[in-house]
Enzyme design. Structure first.
Site, PDB file in Angstrom:
ATOM      1  N   LYS A 103       0.816  -1.194   0.000  1.00  0.00           N
ATOM      2  CA  LYS A 103       0.000   0.000   0.000  1.00  0.00           C
ATOM      3  C   LYS A 103       0.861   1.260   0.000  1.00  0.00           C
ATOM      4  O   LYS A 103       0.432   2.331  -0.408  1.00  0.00           O
ATOM      5  CB  LYS A 103      -0.874   0.026   1.270  1.00  0.00           C
ATOM      6  CG  LYS A 103      -1.804  -1.147   1.409  1.00  0.00           C
ATOM      7  CD  LYS A 103      -2.477  -1.098   2.804  1.00  0.00           C
ATOM      8  CE  LYS A 103      -3.228  -2.378   3.071  1.00  0.00           C
ATOM      9  NZ  LYS A 103      -3.684  -2.418   4.483  1.00  0.00           N
ATOM     10  N   ASP A 124      14.603  -0.911   1.783  1.00  0.00           N
ATOM     11  CA  ASP A 124      15.243  -1.104   3.076  1.00  0.00           C
ATOM     12  C   ASP A 124      16.290  -2.208   2.887  1.00  0.00           C
ATOM     13  O   ASP A 124      17.372  -1.953   2.372  1.00  0.00           O
ATOM     14  CB  ASP A 124      14.120  -1.464   4.065  1.00  0.00           C
ATOM     15  CG  ASP A 124      14.548  -1.495   5.508  1.00  0.00           C
ATOM     16  OD1 ASP A 124      15.268  -0.588   5.928  1.00  0.00           O
ATOM     17  OD2 ASP A 124      14.157  -2.420   6.227  1.00  0.00           O
ATOM     18  N   PHE A 126      13.211   4.762  11.423  1.00  0.00           N
ATOM     19  CA  PHE A 126      11.901   4.303  10.993  1.00  0.00           C
ATOM     20  C   PHE A 126      10.997   5.496  10.720  1.00  0.00           C
ATOM     21  O   PHE A 126      10.744   6.317  11.595  1.00  0.00           O
ATOM     22  CB  PHE A 126      11.263   3.363  12.025  1.00  0.00           C
ATOM     23  CG  PHE A 126      10.136   2.581  11.420  1.00  0.00           C
ATOM     24  CD1 PHE A 126      10.384   1.410  10.718  1.00  0.00           C
ATOM     25  CD2 PHE A 126       8.833   3.051  11.492  1.00  0.00           C
ATOM     26  CE1 PHE A 126       9.347   0.712  10.106  1.00  0.00           C
ATOM     27  CE2 PHE A 126       7.791   2.357  10.886  1.00  0.00           C
ATOM     28  CZ  PHE A 126       8.042   1.185  10.192  1.00  0.00           C
TER      29      PHE A 126
HETATM   30  P1  IMP Z   1      12.679  -4.476   2.220  1.00  0.00           P
HETATM   31  O1  IMP Z   1      12.288  -5.768   1.569  1.00  0.00           O
HETATM   32  O2  IMP Z   1      13.427  -4.722   3.505  1.00  0.00           O
HETATM   33  O3  IMP Z   1      13.435  -3.550   1.308  1.00  0.00           O
HETATM   34  O4  IMP Z   1      11.341  -3.835   2.719  1.00  0.00           O
HETATM   35  C1  IMP Z   1      10.707  -2.796   2.100  1.00  0.00           C
HETATM   36  C2  IMP Z   1       9.381  -2.584   2.772  1.00  0.00           C
HETATM   37  O5  IMP Z   1       9.517  -2.487   4.192  1.00  0.00           O
HETATM   38  C3  IMP Z   1       8.786  -1.260   2.347  1.00  0.00           C
HETATM   39  O6  IMP Z   1       7.997  -1.386   1.191  1.00  0.00           O
HETATM   40  C4  IMP Z   1       7.988  -0.860   3.566  1.00  0.00           C
HETATM   41  O7  IMP Z   1       6.694  -1.412   3.497  1.00  0.00           O
HETATM   42  C5  IMP Z   1       8.712  -1.469   4.725  1.00  0.00           C
HETATM   43  N1  IMP Z   1       9.592  -0.480   5.397  1.00  0.00           N
HETATM   44  C6  IMP Z   1      10.927  -0.477   5.443  1.00  0.00           C
HETATM   45  N2  IMP Z   1      11.407   0.563   6.138  1.00  0.00           N
HETATM   46  C7  IMP Z   1      10.317   1.260   6.533  1.00  0.00           C
HETATM   47  C8  IMP Z   1      10.158   2.472   7.313  1.00  0.00           C
HETATM   48  O8  IMP Z   1      11.105   3.154   7.744  1.00  0.00           O
HETATM   49  N3  IMP Z   1       8.870   2.857   7.508  1.00  0.00           N
HETATM   50  C9  IMP Z   1       7.795   2.181   7.050  1.00  0.00           C
HETATM   51  N4  IMP Z   1       7.902   1.047   6.321  1.00  0.00           N
HETATM   52  C10 IMP Z   1       9.154   0.589   6.079  1.00  0.00           C
END
Ligand code: IMP
Ligand code: MG
Length: 179
Positions: free
Chosen positions: A42, A102, A151
Site C-alpha cells: 500500500k 530497506d 523508521f
Molecule cells: P525491504 O524488503 O526490507 O526492502 O522492505 C521494504 C518494505 O519495508 C517497504 O515497502 C515498507 O513497506 C517497509 N519499510 C521499510 N522501512 C520502513 C520504514 O522506515 N517505515 C515504514 N515502512 C518501512
C-alpha cells in the site's frame, strides 16, 4: 497521532518538488515510449499518484500488493503476492514505483519476477532509500531521497497501518514501536 512524530524528515513541499523532478527525468528517459507503472501497495499509493501527474509520456498503471514480512518486522527473500497485476506485461516497459527500499529483499524478488515475465524492461523508482540497511544487491534507477536508518512514516508509509495520511515523511518516536 502527530505527537508520535519525533521530527519531519521530508516536508510536503520537498516531496512535491521531488516528484516533479523525477517525473521530468522519467519523461525524458522514456521519450517515444509508453510506461507501464506498477504501483506497489500500500505504501507507494501517494507517491505514485504525485509522480504520475508529473509524467508526460503515455502511461498506464496497475497495482501489486506484496508481503515479505513473516511474524517479525524484517523482510525475507520470499515474497507473498497478495495482489498481482491484471494484465500480461510481456514487451512492456515496466516501472516499479515503491515507497522505500530497506533490506532490498522485496524489490529484488519482485524485479526478478517481473523480468521473468518477458517485460521489455523493468526499472525501479523509489521515493526513499535506506542504503545502509541493504542485505542484497539491488539498485533503483530513480531515487527520491537517500535517508538514514530511522523508521519513518507518512506520505503512504505506515507503522501498524497508521500514519499513511500524513502529507510529510516523519521519524516515528522510538517509544511508539518499542513499547
Ligand atoms: P525491504 O524488503 O526490507 O526492502 O522492505 C521494504 C518494505 O519495508 C517497504 O515497502 C515498507 O513497506 C517497509 N519499510 C521499510 N522501512 C520502513 C520504514 O522506515 N517505515 C515504514 N515502512 C518501512
Ligand atoms: Mg511497502
Amino acid at each position: 497521532m502527530i505527537e508520535d512524530i519525533a521530527r519531519v524528515m521530508v516536508s510536503e513541499d520537498a516531496l512535491k518538488q521531488k516528484a516533479k523532478e523525477l517525473g521530468e527525468q522519467i519523461s525524458r528517459d522514456y521519450a517515444g515510449k509508453s510506461i507501464f507503472v506498477v504501483c506497489i501497495l500500500k505504501g507507494s499509493f501517494m507517491f505514485c499518484a504525485d509522480l504520475m501527474r508529473c509524467i508526460t509520456v503515455p502511461v498506464s498503471i496497475d497495482f501489486m500488493c506484496v508481503s515479505s514480512y513473516g511474524a517479525g518486522s524484517r523482510s525475507s527473500g520470499n515474497i507473498q503476492i497478495l495482489k498481482d497485476v491484471g494484465v500480461d506485461i510481456r514487451d512492456k516497459d515496466v516501472l516499479i514505483v515503491e515507497d522505500i527500499i530497506d533490506s532490498g529483499n522485496t524489490l529484488k524478488c519482485l524485479k526478478e519476477m517481473l523480468e521473468s515475465r518477458a517485460a521489455s524492461s523493468v526499472k525501479i523508482c523509489t521515493m526513499l532509500n535506506k542504503p545502509s540497511r541493504r542485505e542484497v544487491e539491488i539498485d533503483a534507477d530513480y531515487i527520491g531521497f537517500d535517508i538514514e536508518d530511522e523508521f519513518v512514516v507518512g506520505y503512504g508509509l505506515d507503522y501498524a497501518e497508521k500514519y499513511r495520511n500524513f502529507p510529510f515523511v516523519g521519524v516515528l518516536k522510538r517509544e511508539v514501536y518499542e513499547k
